[in-house]
Motif scaffolding. Structure first.
Motif, PDB file in Angstrom:
ATOM      1  N   ALA A  14      17.696 -13.741  26.707  1.00  0.00           N
ATOM      2  CA  ALA A  14      18.935 -14.353  26.220  1.00  0.00           C
ATOM      3  C   ALA A  14      18.760 -14.696  24.749  1.00  0.00           C
ATOM      4  N   PHE A  15      19.906 -14.854  24.103  1.00  0.00           N
ATOM      5  CA  PHE A  15      19.877 -15.162  22.670  1.00  0.00           C
ATOM      6  C   PHE A  15      20.796 -16.347  22.404  1.00  0.00           C
ATOM      7  N   VAL A  16      20.362 -17.198  21.457  1.00  0.00           N
ATOM      8  CA  VAL A  16      21.157 -18.355  21.077  1.00  0.00           C
ATOM      9  C   VAL A  16      21.075 -18.507  19.560  1.00  0.00           C
ATOM     10  N   GLN A  17      22.191 -18.861  18.967  1.00  0.00           N
ATOM     11  CA  GLN A  17      22.217 -18.950  17.506  1.00  0.00           C
ATOM     12  C   GLN A  17      21.660 -20.303  17.042  1.00  0.00           C
ATOM     13  N   GLU A  18      20.910 -20.245  15.962  1.00  0.00           N
ATOM     14  CA  GLU A  18      20.317 -21.448  15.371  1.00  0.00           C
ATOM     15  C   GLU A  18      21.417 -22.421  14.919  1.00  0.00           C
ATOM     16  N   ASN A  19      21.147 -23.711  15.096  1.00  0.00           N
ATOM     17  CA  ASN A  19      22.008 -24.825  14.636  1.00  0.00           C
ATOM     18  C   ASN A  19      23.308 -24.934  15.420  1.00  0.00           C
ATOM     19  N   SER A  20      23.498 -24.139  16.438  1.00  0.00           N
ATOM     20  CA  SER A  20      24.751 -24.172  17.180  1.00  0.00           C
ATOM     21  C   SER A  20      24.814 -25.413  18.065  1.00  0.00           C
ATOM     22  N   LEU A  21      25.983 -26.087  18.041  1.00  0.00           N
ATOM     23  CA  LEU A  21      26.221 -27.262  18.875  1.00  0.00           C
ATOM     24  C   LEU A  21      27.039 -26.900  20.111  1.00  0.00           C
ATOM     25  N   GLU A  22      27.328 -25.652  20.270  1.00  0.00           N
ATOM     26  CA  GLU A  22      28.188 -25.203  21.366  1.00  0.00           C
ATOM     27  C   GLU A  22      27.375 -25.043  22.647  1.00  0.00           C
ATOM     28  N   LYS A  23      27.946 -25.475  23.770  1.00  0.00           N
ATOM     29  CA  LYS A  23      27.339 -25.236  25.070  1.00  0.00           C
ATOM     30  C   LYS A  23      27.786 -23.843  25.530  1.00  0.00           C
ATOM     31  N   ARG A  24      26.848 -22.968  25.730  1.00  0.00           N
ATOM     32  CA  ARG A  24      27.223 -21.604  26.102  1.00  0.00           C
ATOM     33  C   ARG A  24      26.281 -21.065  27.165  1.00  0.00           C
ATOM     34  N   PRO A  84      11.165 -27.991  32.529  1.00  0.00           N
ATOM     35  CA  PRO A  84      12.424 -28.511  31.972  1.00  0.00           C
ATOM     36  C   PRO A  84      12.338 -28.727  30.466  1.00  0.00           C
ATOM     37  N   ASP A  85      13.457 -28.453  29.821  1.00  0.00           N
ATOM     38  CA  ASP A  85      13.623 -28.697  28.392  1.00  0.00           C
ATOM     39  C   ASP A  85      15.044 -29.216  28.210  1.00  0.00           C
ATOM     40  N   ARG A  86      15.187 -30.273  27.429  1.00  0.00           N
ATOM     41  CA  ARG A  86      16.502 -30.902  27.301  1.00  0.00           C
ATOM     42  C   ARG A  86      17.530 -29.986  26.644  1.00  0.00           C
ATOM     43  N   ARG A  87      17.092 -28.870  26.091  1.00  0.00           N
ATOM     44  CA  ARG A  87      18.037 -27.929  25.480  1.00  0.00           C
ATOM     45  C   ARG A  87      18.680 -26.993  26.503  1.00  0.00           C
ATOM     46  N   PHE A  88      18.106 -26.951  27.731  1.00  0.00           N
ATOM     47  CA  PHE A  88      18.581 -25.990  28.728  1.00  0.00           C
ATOM     48  C   PHE A  88      18.916 -26.709  30.027  1.00  0.00           C
ATOM     49  N   GLU A  89      19.865 -26.103  30.774  1.00  0.00           N
ATOM     50  CA  GLU A  89      20.203 -26.575  32.113  1.00  0.00           C
ATOM     51  C   GLU A  89      20.622 -25.373  32.945  1.00  0.00           C
ATOM     52  N   SER A 107      24.578 -21.726  41.439  1.00  0.00           N
ATOM     53  CA  SER A 107      25.043 -20.435  40.928  1.00  0.00           C
ATOM     54  C   SER A 107      23.991 -19.710  40.106  1.00  0.00           C
ATOM     55  N   GLY A 108      22.977 -20.424  39.589  1.00  0.00           N
ATOM     56  CA  GLY A 108      21.948 -19.776  38.794  1.00  0.00           C
ATOM     57  C   GLY A 108      22.349 -19.507  37.366  1.00  0.00           C
ATOM     58  N   VAL A 109      23.453 -20.145  36.902  1.00  0.00           N
ATOM     59  CA  VAL A 109      23.900 -19.935  35.521  1.00  0.00           C
ATOM     60  C   VAL A 109      23.042 -20.796  34.596  1.00  0.00           C
ATOM     61  N   LEU A 110      22.303 -20.129  33.678  1.00  0.00           N
ATOM     62  CA  LEU A 110      21.465 -20.822  32.706  1.00  0.00           C
ATOM     63  C   LEU A 110      22.268 -20.967  31.416  1.00  0.00           C
ATOM     64  N   SER A 111      22.385 -22.208  30.915  1.00  0.00           N
ATOM     65  CA  SER A 111      23.184 -22.451  29.714  1.00  0.00           C
ATOM     66  C   SER A 111      22.482 -23.455  28.807  1.00  0.00           C
ATOM     67  N   ILE A 161      10.980 -16.504  38.224  1.00  0.00           N
ATOM     68  CA  ILE A 161      11.336 -15.510  37.226  1.00  0.00           C
ATOM     69  C   ILE A 161      11.246 -16.147  35.839  1.00  0.00           C
ATOM     70  N   LEU A 162      10.923 -15.349  34.835  1.00  0.00           N
ATOM     71  CA  LEU A 162      10.773 -15.823  33.469  1.00  0.00           C
ATOM     72  C   LEU A 162      11.983 -15.398  32.646  1.00  0.00           C
ATOM     73  N   VAL A 163      12.612 -16.379  31.986  1.00  0.00           N
ATOM     74  CA  VAL A 163      13.751 -16.104  31.109  1.00  0.00           C
ATOM     75  C   VAL A 163      13.303 -16.383  29.676  1.00  0.00           C
ATOM     76  N   THR A 164      13.360 -15.362  28.819  1.00  0.00           N
ATOM     77  CA  THR A 164      12.955 -15.503  27.422  1.00  0.00           C
ATOM     78  C   THR A 164      14.204 -15.694  26.564  1.00  0.00           C
ATOM     79  N   VAL A 165      14.281 -16.841  25.881  1.00  0.00           N
ATOM     80  CA  VAL A 165      15.426 -17.165  25.030  1.00  0.00           C
ATOM     81  C   VAL A 165      14.968 -17.076  23.573  1.00  0.00           C
TER      82      VAL A 165
END
Length: 819
Positions: free
Chosen positions: A592-602, A625-630, A635-639, A671-675
């Motif tokens: 998965a990819f996430v943009q730097e400095n983004s405040l959006e929950k996606r 656990p990491d407070r940046r991810f949930e 449903s298994g949706v990682l955001s 399973i391993l998810v690489t962000v």
């Protein structure tokens, strides 16, 4: 050498007989010595020595003569040793120098002699006391004489000289209050005690003596006696002073003389009050017309009295003929506790003078005490011993204070704790209001106390405060309780394969203390073979640190500490392979990819698993656990959670997701998810190796490299690609896109020793682009000044390189100057 056999050789000894042909000679051409005049007889003053070149001549010393025959009686000379002794006591004042003639002669024939001059200086000692020239002394002074007025002068002489004859005058007696009140001085130490006796009233005799104390002063050098304070015949009109004259010798000698001084009155003198300051006391409840005091003044004619100042609200009145002062209005001690009246007396000649009447109101108990505040707060440590003082937040003793507008016994307060239960823990000082503990306190049993304090005065009748004061005392916790684990043994299972950062188990401990004393730190003490696990020191979570070659079983000993106490617990970790699980993920891994400095929950990824029955729910959990991810549990949706990412801090996150069936702890899969964090151009270029400065020779050729400037960018890829240009064009300097400053045009002849500054701009390739600037001073120098070919040199060497080898050489670009 040949010897005739008919001849004889012998040795002849010829002795030269000495004759007395030399005069004795003194060791000094002239002798001078100093002898103190108090030296006793037979004191050695001088040792003379002489010598004679003739053999075996015995010398004899004789005191031959003196310039004054008187001197011969004062000394004697030992004929054999030449030692000069005093024969009598010397006197500097009679003769301060003796000049003697000493003869030395030998014992041979003809007799030879010699003479020498001996000067004996007599040193003065303090052997004469001063003496007054005209005793007894008498003088007269007007009562109205101003301070500093001259009365008379005493004179003393001293036969000694120098410091021994310097005289200092002083008044020995007759002028000091101490002479008449020696016993009182010993009993009273403060100024207030001097002025108060028998309940605050001054005795007439004592005040009379005090009023005449130090009436006169004497100049210590001139002996002039002057008036030191205003005189008052009503107190004393005749003074008998004892004046002392002391010289400055060692030890000092002195003499005394009597001085009689009479104080007389002037015909045109002002009225004289019997006292400069009158005092009186009257009750604050006294009705109008009550007698207060009598003030009187003496004069050659009758005196008229009036109150000139200080009579606030017309509280008092004075009889103009008798000087009797009475109350005229109702008085209140709490409003005005005292009055200072200025009373003026005027005689028939129109001369007037003033006196002060101090009127003190006697307080009556007509006011109840009042606490200075309604609430008092204190604190005390639970480790404080019994009888410890309770403190405030400023670490000062907690004192319960109240005020009473009355005075003396009417304002003397007594404090007491009201609630009976509080007496089991605290006591209050009845007079000061300070609170102390009476027993040991325990924060864990009771952390604060609240009670009330009452106060009353000692007046008659007794008055209590209308409202009691509330007191809150907080018990300060100390670290006296050790932490406790929730259980002595923890046990869990880790399924492999697993990943770094996966949580294994969380241990929990508690501490009965509070605040910093209950702040716990966790650590692994034993059993962490191969450092496979790590423990969060704050949360107590144990997680995987190294996944290689895990053993089947680990037994860790973990420690929790509050900084003073610590406890241990055991954690058993079983490691087994997850072979029996029927669950499988639809992909072998997720990215998965996430943009730097983004405040959006996606949404980052949708984790899907298979192997469950129809309508059988699956549950998803993040194992690291990491407070940046949930992740959605069903449903298994990682955001992302909306917490911004910083690529420069961390550019990749590996999230381990576990899927499991309800109620079946063994049927699960990982399973391993690489962000990956995508870079944003949020860092401008930064110049390094500052500051910049360049030297270039005046005759340098076009294209000559002057200086390399370098900037770096914390971003990545095109956001970190930097190009350089000059902020303003310069006819001599060119810069390449790589930051190399070079000469574009030859310098003029008058450019030598000139300096100019170019501003270089570094711009990155981001969108929008960011830039930074730097100033580069460039100095044009003479060709004789050496200049390095490059501003920086670098090379790499092996660790095994021989330190004696030549690493690099550089050549200074210079032209040889003349000579």
């Amino acid at each position: 050498m040949c010897i005739d056999p008919l001849s004889l050789v012998t040795t002849v000894l010829i002795k030269v007989i000495d004759t007395n042909n030399h005069r004795p000679q003194f060791s000094e051409p002239r002798y001078e010595v100093t002898v103190r005049e108090d030296a006793p007889p037979e004191t050695e003053a001088l040792r003379l020595s002489a010598s004679d070149q003739d053999e075996k001549n015995k010398l004899t010393f004789t005191l031959l003569s003196s310039t004054d025959p008187f001197s011969l009686r004062k000394f004697r000379l030992d004929p054999g040793t030449g030692v000069l002794y005093t024969a009598e006591r010397l006197d500097h004042e009679t003769m301060h120098q003796h000049t003697l003639t000493v003869m030395v002669r030998d014992q041979d024939i003809p007799v030879k002699r010699n003479l020498v001059r001996v000067i004996v200086n007599v040193e003065d000692t303090n052997d004469n006391a001063p003496w007054f020239t005209g005793t007894p002394y008498t003088g007269r002074v007007f009562e109205s004489a101003a301070v500093g007025s001259r009365v008379l002068q005493v004179t003393a002489l001293d036969k000694d000289k120098g410091q021994n004859a310097e005289i200092v005058y002083s008044i020995e007696s007759g002028n000091q209050f101490i002479d008449d009140l020696t016993d009182i001085v010993r009993e009273r130490e403060s100024h207030k005690e001097w002025e108060e006796c028998e309940g605050g009233r001054r005795t007439g005799k004592e005040m009379e003596k005090r009023n005449v104390a130090n009436s006169f002063a004497i100049d210590p050098v001139l002996g002039t006696i002057t008036v030191a304070k205003e005189l008052d015949r009503s107190n004393k009109n005749q003074f008998e002073l004892t004046v002392k004259a002391t010289d400055q010798g060692t030890p000092p000698l002195s003499a005394t003389a009597t001085v009689d001084i009479t104080v007389t009155i002037s015909d045109n003198a002002k009225p004289k009050f019997t006292e400069k300051e009158f005092s009186a006391e009257v009750s604050e409840t006294a009705p109008p017309g009550t007698f207060v005091s009598l003030v009187t003044a003496t004069s050659q004619s009758s005196v008229f009295y009036q109150i000139k100042d200080g009579n606030m609200n017309g509280a008092f009145d004075i009889n103009p003929n008798s000087g009797v002062v009475v109350t005229q209005r109702a008085l209140d001690y709490e409003t005005v506790p005292s009055y200072k009246l200025t009373v003026q007396g005027t005689n028939m000649a129109g001369q007037s003078t003033n006196a002060t009447l101090l009127i003190h109101l006697k307080d009556e108990n007509d006011n109840a005490p009042v606490f200075i505040q309604d609430e008092f707060t204190g604190m005390v440590s639970e480790s404080s011993p019994v009888k410890s003082v309770v403190l405030t937040k400023d670490s000062t003793p907690l004192v319960i204070r109240a005020l009473d507008m009355d005075r003396d016994a009417n304002a003397r307060l007594v404090y007491q704790i009201v609630e009976p239960f509080a007496h089991n823990y605290f006591a209050i000082d009845s007079s000061t209001g300070a609170i102390r503990t009476t027993t040991e306190l325990d924060y864990e049993q009771r952390s604060h106390f609240r009670f009330s304090v009452q106060v009353h005065d000692m007046g008659i009748p007794r008055h209590f405060a209308e409202r009691a004061a509330n007191v809150t005392i907080k018990v300060i916790d100390v670290n006296d309780c050790p932490p406790q684990f929730s259980q002595d043994l923890y046990e869990t299972t880790v399924l492999v394969p697993t990943y770094r950062g996966v949580e294994v188990i969380a241990v929990n401990a508690s501490d009965a203390d509070s605040g910093p004393n209950a702040r716990l730190l966790y650590s692994i003490a034993e059993g962490n073979i191969g450092e496979k696990f790590k423990m969060d020191p704050v949360t107590g979570v144990i997680s995987i640190q190294n996944v290689t070659q895990l053993r089947s079983r680990y037994e860790l000993r973990v420690r929790v500490s509050d900084g003073r106490f610590s406890r241990m617990a055991s954690v058993k970790i079983n490691v087994r392979e997850n072979k029996a699980s029927s669950l499988r993920f639809t992909q072998s891994s997720y990215k998965a990819f996430v943009q730097e400095n983004s405040l959006e929950k996606r949404t980052l990824a949708v984790i899907a698993a298979m192997g469950n029955q129809v309508n059988e729910p699956l549950f998803y959990t993040i194992l690291n656990p990491d407070r940046r991810f949930e992740i959605s549990r069903t449903s298994g949706v990682l955001s992302s959670t909306g917490i911004p990412f910083d690529r420069e801090e961390q550019d990749t996150y590996e999230i381990v997701v576990e899927v499991s069936k309800e109620g079946k702890s063994s049927d699960l899969a990982h399973i391993l998810v690489t962000v990956t964090v995508e870079d944003v151009n949020d860092n401008p270029p930064v110049f390094v190796n500052l500051p910049y400065h360049a030297l270039v020779q005046k005759d340098a050729e076009v294209g000559h490299m002057i200086r390399q400037v370098t900037a770096i960018d914390a971003d990545s890829e095109h956001n970190a690609k930097i190009k350089y240009h000059l902020q303003e064009l310069n006819e001599y300097i060119h810069i390449s896109s790589g930051g190399e400053l070079s000469l574009e045009k030859p310098f003029e002849k008058d450019s030598l020793d000139s300096e100019f500054v170019v501003t270089v701009v570094a711009t990155d390739g981001g969108e929008p682009p960011l830039s930074a600037t730097v100033e580069v001073p460039i100095t044009v120098v003479n060709k004789a000044i050496p200049v390095f070919e490059k501003p920086f040199y670098s090379l790499e060497i092996l660790r095994t390189y021989n330190y004696t080898h030549l690493l690099s050489t550089s050549r200074l670009a210079t032209l040889k100057g003349p000579g």
